[in-house]
Motif scaffolding. Structure first.
Motif, PDB file in Angstrom:
ATOM      1  N   ARG A  16       2.723   6.091   6.032  1.00 52.82           N
ATOM      2  CA  ARG A  16       1.402   6.126   5.407  1.00 52.82           C
ATOM      3  C   ARG A  16       0.587   4.941   5.913  1.00 52.82           C
ATOM      4  O   ARG A  16       0.995   3.786   5.746  1.00 52.82           O
ATOM      5  CB  ARG A  16       1.552   6.038   3.871  1.00 52.82           C
ATOM      6  N   CYS A  36       5.628   5.740  -1.632  1.00 52.41           N
ATOM      7  CA  CYS A  36       4.186   5.713  -1.866  1.00 52.41           C
ATOM      8  C   CYS A  36       3.937   6.032  -3.334  1.00 52.41           C
ATOM      9  O   CYS A  36       4.557   6.938  -3.899  1.00 52.41           O
ATOM     10  CB  CYS A  36       3.489   6.734  -0.978  1.00 52.41           C
ATOM     11  N   SER A  37       3.015   5.286  -3.932  1.00 57.64           N
ATOM     12  CA  SER A  37       2.698   5.522  -5.347  1.00 57.64           C
ATOM     13  C   SER A  37       2.134   6.919  -5.569  1.00 57.64           C
ATOM     14  O   SER A  37       2.153   7.428  -6.680  1.00 57.64           O
ATOM     15  CB  SER A  37       1.710   4.470  -5.843  1.00 57.64           C
ATOM     16  N   VAL A  88       2.537   0.578  -1.424  1.00 57.94           N
ATOM     17  CA  VAL A  88       1.298  -0.072  -0.996  1.00 57.94           C
ATOM     18  C   VAL A  88       1.394  -1.601  -1.049  1.00 57.94           C
ATOM     19  O   VAL A  88       0.665  -2.303  -0.350  1.00 57.94           O
ATOM     20  CB  VAL A  88       0.100   0.434  -1.843  1.00 57.94           C
ATOM     21  N   TYR A 101      -5.607   2.336  -6.214  1.00 58.62           N
ATOM     22  CA  TYR A 101      -4.247   2.213  -6.764  1.00 58.62           C
ATOM     23  C   TYR A 101      -4.226   1.659  -8.195  1.00 58.62           C
ATOM     24  O   TYR A 101      -3.392   0.835  -8.548  1.00 58.62           O
ATOM     25  CB  TYR A 101      -3.375   1.368  -5.818  1.00 58.62           C
TER      26      TYR A 101
HETATM   27 MO   LIG Z   1       1.023   4.617  -0.442  1.00 60.67          MO
END
Ligand SMILES: [Mo]
Ligand SMILES: Nc1nc2c(c(=O)[nH]1)N[C@H]1C(S)=C(S)[C@@H](COP(=O)(O)O)O[C@H]1N2
Length: 404
Positions: free
Chosen positions: A86, A135-136, A244, A269
């Motif tokens: 990502r 990844c969130s 992230v 985020y």
């Molecule tokens: Mo991410």
């Protein structure tokens, strides 16, 4: 799975065992290859990740590659060539890897701030840690609200081994933290596009300074020098925190009184309630919560034969280890304890689990529910939010299989 991909045509034509070996495909079963060949045409891998195994990945875009659920296997570590990618900005030029030891990172918010080269960092200590990199937005694809962003299912995650210097050693070598350090802020080394306010694009994230206990400046992943795709030559790894916060090509680490003013921190985020606007007073995506999902058996090869199967998957607890995993084959009405299998690589890694069950003809909803070492149980429902972050719902991650 609603997403599908296939081999680029040149790979389909490379039929010999030698050619497949050269492409790193030797381990792929005929079944996986047949499946990939049967799928509709898909985007090719971007050049900076061209060394990855195409059958294992869903190419959402040049900056978002997802590991297929069927590719996770049962042996704990996610091979680098199957790991998701990502990028919020285009990856830097590969030339930054030409002289890894010359890469420098500026350390600020310590008693004696200065820049250190990777060569210097290597002298300050070395440690190895296995972490889940996730990844969130993993699981965003299950939000009925269809938040904007990549509709990842389960494959924006992997479990990898990092090697590098503990950040606390670096801080100690520079005289300790300066007064008032509340956040650990990492800045990415991408070249920023011109003509825009740098703060709107800069990849810079802050985490609470307590993360310093476990943070690493890593130069190796899975036993190899860190690739460009995953942040080489140097990456800030914050074990147990959402992806992230793990800053690739890190060029600055600062201990700061306040959080970064970069948009990716102030508004991106954030756990913004549905219908609200993102704002700095909403919780940021930091530590990961307890989560698990099933990776097999899956429905993507058609109906299963009646009989015994090994229901298997992965479970992790963010900064905590996993105490146990329960599996249901009736959509969550009843649960059975699964067995944790394979080596325990520490609290930040995932555990593999398996449960042998007999499945008779019919439709079965397979679900898993993990409990961390503090007794937190994986939630049934996702927490609704604007960005589609932090989805750990066991119900969303359930798998429906048909037996006939
Ligand atoms: Mo991410
Ligand atoms: N410098 C930099 N670091 C970054 C990013 C980025 O775009 N630039 N993306 C972040 C996000 S959102 C995630 S999920 C992870 C992805 O790591 P991977 O590409 O190694 O899988 O890196 C994080 N670190």
């Amino acid at each position: 799975m609603t997403h599908s991909t296939t081999l680029p045509r040149r790979h389909l034509l490379a039929g010999s065992a030698a050619a497949l070996g050269a492409l790193g495909l030797a381990g792929w079963t005929g079944n996986a290859r047949a499946q990939a060949a049967a799928a509709p045409a898909a985007k090719p891998l971007p050049a900076y990740a061209g060394w990855k195994t195409p059958e294992a990945l869903i190419v959402h875009s040049t900056s978002t590659l997802e590991t297929r659920r069927s590719a996770f296997g049962t042996s704990v570590i996610t091979p680098s060539n199957q790991l998701y990618v990502r990028n919020n900005l285009p990856a830097p030029d590969a030339a930054i890897l030409d002289n890894r030891d010359a890469w420098s990172v500026s350390i600020e918010g310590v008693k004696n701030p200065r820049s250190l080269t990777l060569a210097e960092l290597r002298t300050l200590g070395v440690e190895t840690v296995a972490t889940v990199l996730q990844c969130s937005g993993n699981g965003r694809g299950f939000f009925p609200s269809k938040p904007s962003g990549t509709p990842w299912q389960v494959g924006a995650a992997g479990c990898v081994v990092w090697s590098g210097v503990p950040l606390r050693n670096v801080v100690a070598a520079l005289g300790g933290l300066a007064d008032g350090a509340a956040y650990l802020t990492g800045t990415g080394g991408e070249k920023l596009p011109e003509g825009v306010d740098p703060l709107t694009v800069l990849v810079e994230r802050s985490v609470p300074v307590k993360a310093l206990d476990d943070a690493l400046l890593a130069w190796e992943m899975n036993g190899e020098p860190l690739s460009l795709a995953h942040g080489g030559p140097l990456r800030l790894v914050v074990p147990g925190y959402q992806g992230v916060n793990n800053i690739k090509y890190v060029k600055r680490v600062a201990f700061t009184a306040a959080q970064s003013q970069a948009r990716i921190m102030s508004h991106g985020y954030r756990m913004s309630p549905p219908g609200s606007k993102a704002s700095p007073d909403q919780p940021s995506v930091w530590e990961m919560g307890v989560k698990s999902w099933i990776n097999g058996p899956l429905a993507d090869k058609g109906a299963l034969k009646p009989g015994q199967v090994q229901v298997h998957g992965v479970a992790f607890g963010g900064t905590r280890g996993i105490k146990g995993v329960e599996v249901s084959v009736d959509g969550g009405k009843t649960w059975q304890a699964a067995k944790l299998i394979g080596p325990d690589l520490g609290p930040f890694a995932w555990r593999q689990f398996a449960l042998p069950v007999r499945l008779e003809a019919g439709t079965h909803v397979l679900a898993s529910r993990a409990t961390d070492t503090a007794g937190n149980v994986q939630a049934e429902q996702r927490e609704e939010n604007l960005g589609g972050y932090n989805n750990a719902s066991w119900r969303d991650h359930a798998v429906t299989v048909t037996v006939a």
